[in-house]
Design an enzyme around this catalytic site. Sequence first.
Site, short mmCIF file in Angstrom:
data_model
loop_
_atom_site.label_atom_id
_atom_site.label_comp_id
_atom_site.label_asym_id
_atom_site.label_seq_id
_atom_site.Cartn_x
_atom_site.Cartn_y
_atom_site.Cartn_z
N ALA A 170 28.91 24.28 30.49
CA ALA A 170 29.73 25.85 29.09
C ALA A 170 30.04 27.24 29.37
CB ALA A 170 28.27 25.45 28.19
N TYR B 79 28.28 11.72 27.74
CA TYR B 79 28.29 12.28 29.44
C TYR B 79 27.74 10.75 29.78
CZ TYR B 79 28.33 16.88 27.71
OH TYR B 79 28.39 18.19 27.26
N GLU C 273 38.54 22.72 39.30
CA GLU C 273 38.33 22.48 37.73
C GLU C 273 37.52 21.04 37.38
OE1 GLU C 273 39.87 24.29 34.32
OE2 GLU C 273 37.75 24.33 33.19
N HIS D 103 35.65 19.08 34.24
CA HIS D 103 34.73 17.78 33.27
C HIS D 103 35.22 16.98 33.01
CE1 HIS D 103 34.71 22.24 32.42
NE2 HIS D 103 35.60 22.40 32.15
N ILE D 104 33.31 16.81 32.97
CA ILE D 104 32.90 15.04 32.76
C ILE D 104 33.41 14.89 31.35
CG2 ILE D 104 31.32 13.05 32.23
CD1 ILE D 104 28.89 15.38 33.67
N SER D 105 33.47 14.77 29.97
CA SER D 105 34.62 14.92 29.26
C SER D 105 35.37 15.46 28.76
CB SER D 105 33.29 15.65 27.57
OG SER D 105 32.90 17.17 27.61
N ASN E 185 32.09 22.16 38.10
CA ASN E 185 31.68 21.76 36.73
C ASN E 185 31.03 22.94 36.21
OD1 ASN E 185 31.35 20.87 33.95
ND2 ASN E 185 30.77 18.87 34.55
N ARG F 278 20.23 12.37 28.09
CA ARG F 278 20.48 11.66 26.69
C ARG F 278 22.26 12.19 26.56
NH1 ARG F 278 17.17 17.84 26.35
NH2 ARG F 278 15.90 16.66 27.13
N HIS G 85 33.62 27.90 29.23
CA HIS G 85 34.39 28.73 27.79
C HIS G 85 34.07 30.04 27.58
CE1 HIS G 85 34.59 24.67 27.52
NE2 HIS G 85 33.16 24.03 27.58
N ARG H 37 36.69 18.47 22.09
CA ARG H 37 36.01 18.09 21.66
C ARG H 37 35.74 18.95 20.56
NH1 ARG H 37 31.52 18.34 25.32
NH2 ARG H 37 29.86 18.26 23.59
N PRO I 135 25.43 24.99 34.06
CA PRO I 135 23.98 24.65 33.69
C PRO I 135 23.79 23.55 32.20
CG PRO I 135 25.78 26.46 32.25
CD PRO I 135 26.06 26.47 34.13
N ASN I 136 23.15 22.81 32.21
CA ASN I 136 22.23 21.27 31.90
C ASN I 136 22.63 20.26 32.02
OD1 ASN I 136 20.96 22.55 29.75
ND2 ASN I 136 22.73 23.26 29.30
N ARG J 35 35.36 24.48 22.35
CA ARG J 35 35.61 24.08 24.31
C ARG J 35 36.98 23.68 24.36
NH1 ARG J 35 30.44 21.63 24.88
NH2 ARG J 35 28.92 21.72 23.06
N ASP K 22 36.08 35.97 37.34
CA ASP K 22 36.37 36.45 38.77
C ASP K 22 35.58 36.40 39.97
OD1 ASP K 22 37.28 37.94 36.87
OD2 ASP K 22 35.36 39.59 36.18
O1 CA2 Z 1 32.55 18.10 30.17
C1 CA2 Z 1 32.02 18.69 30.96
O2 CA2 Z 1 31.74 18.39 32.01
C2 CA2 Z 1 31.38 20.06 30.78
O3 CA2 Z 1 31.15 21.14 31.88
C3 CA2 Z 1 29.82 20.03 29.97
C4 CA2 Z 1 28.70 20.91 29.90
C5 CA2 Z 1 29.96 21.64 28.43
O4 CA2 Z 1 29.08 22.33 27.98
C6 CA2 Z 1 31.45 21.71 28.56
O5 CA2 Z 1 31.97 22.52 27.46
C7 CA2 Z 1 31.50 20.02 29.26
C8 CA2 Z 1 27.41 20.23 29.25
C9 CA2 Z 1 26.96 19.61 30.06
C10 CA2 Z 1 25.37 19.42 29.09
O6 CA2 Z 1 25.14 17.56 29.77
C11 CA2 Z 1 24.62 17.43 29.95
C12 CA2 Z 1 24.31 16.30 30.22
C13 CA2 Z 1 22.65 15.04 29.23
C14 CA2 Z 1 22.72 15.55 28.58
C15 CA2 Z 1 22.16 17.35 27.75
C16 CA2 Z 1 23.29 18.06 28.44
#
Ligand code: CA2
Length: 150
Positions: free
Chosen positions: A79, A24, A100, A102-104, A76, A19, A82, A109, A11-12, A113, A89
């Site tokens: 959210a 990110y 797995e 994750h960008i960040s 990836n 943004r 978490h 954080r 998601p997202n 997370r 499963d």
């Molecule tokens: O760091 C990551 O890749 C995450 O999986 C990104 C998720 C976050 O919930 C995880 O804790 C860590 C969120 C992805 C949302 O990505 C956005 C990118 C640009 C603007 C808004 C959200």
Amino acid sequence: MAKIVYVLNGPNLNLLGTREPETYGSATLADVERLCREAASRHKLAIEFRQSNHEGEIIDAIHKAGADKAVGIVINAGAYTHTSVAIRDAIAAVAVPVIEVHISNIFARERFRHHSHIAPVAKASLCGFGVGGYALAIDGLAALIGARKG
Ligand code: CA2
């Protein structure tokens, strides 16, 4: 037959590059797809690249990777990492190695997370390398499965 790696985004992540660049970066999801295809082609691997904001669709894609006998999944889960026991499963149910990503750096954080439901059922996890982590995940997967560099 082509060796396929599923790259699944939760998601997202469709919002990448629009943004929160301080967290990110400025690459878009289309940029991520391009870099995954470049990394995979170096190992003669094909990519099935998907993004969904819906938990069930991500689970269906994991099942599809299993049915297609994909050589790996890079995920990836956003959210859902978490929160989702269901995605955990699904990963545990398929005989496909999962990396797995994750960008960040999720450990630098918020506390919520720090826990991943996916990490215990993944072959490997990486975070904090920005979108370059996807290419590192594909390189690592290729090393794990012994894919040949072309
Ligand atoms: O760091 C990551 O890749 C995450 O999986 C990104 C998720 C976050 O919930 C995880 O804790 C860590 C969120 C992805 C949302 O990505 C956005 C990118 C640009 C603007 C808004 C959200």
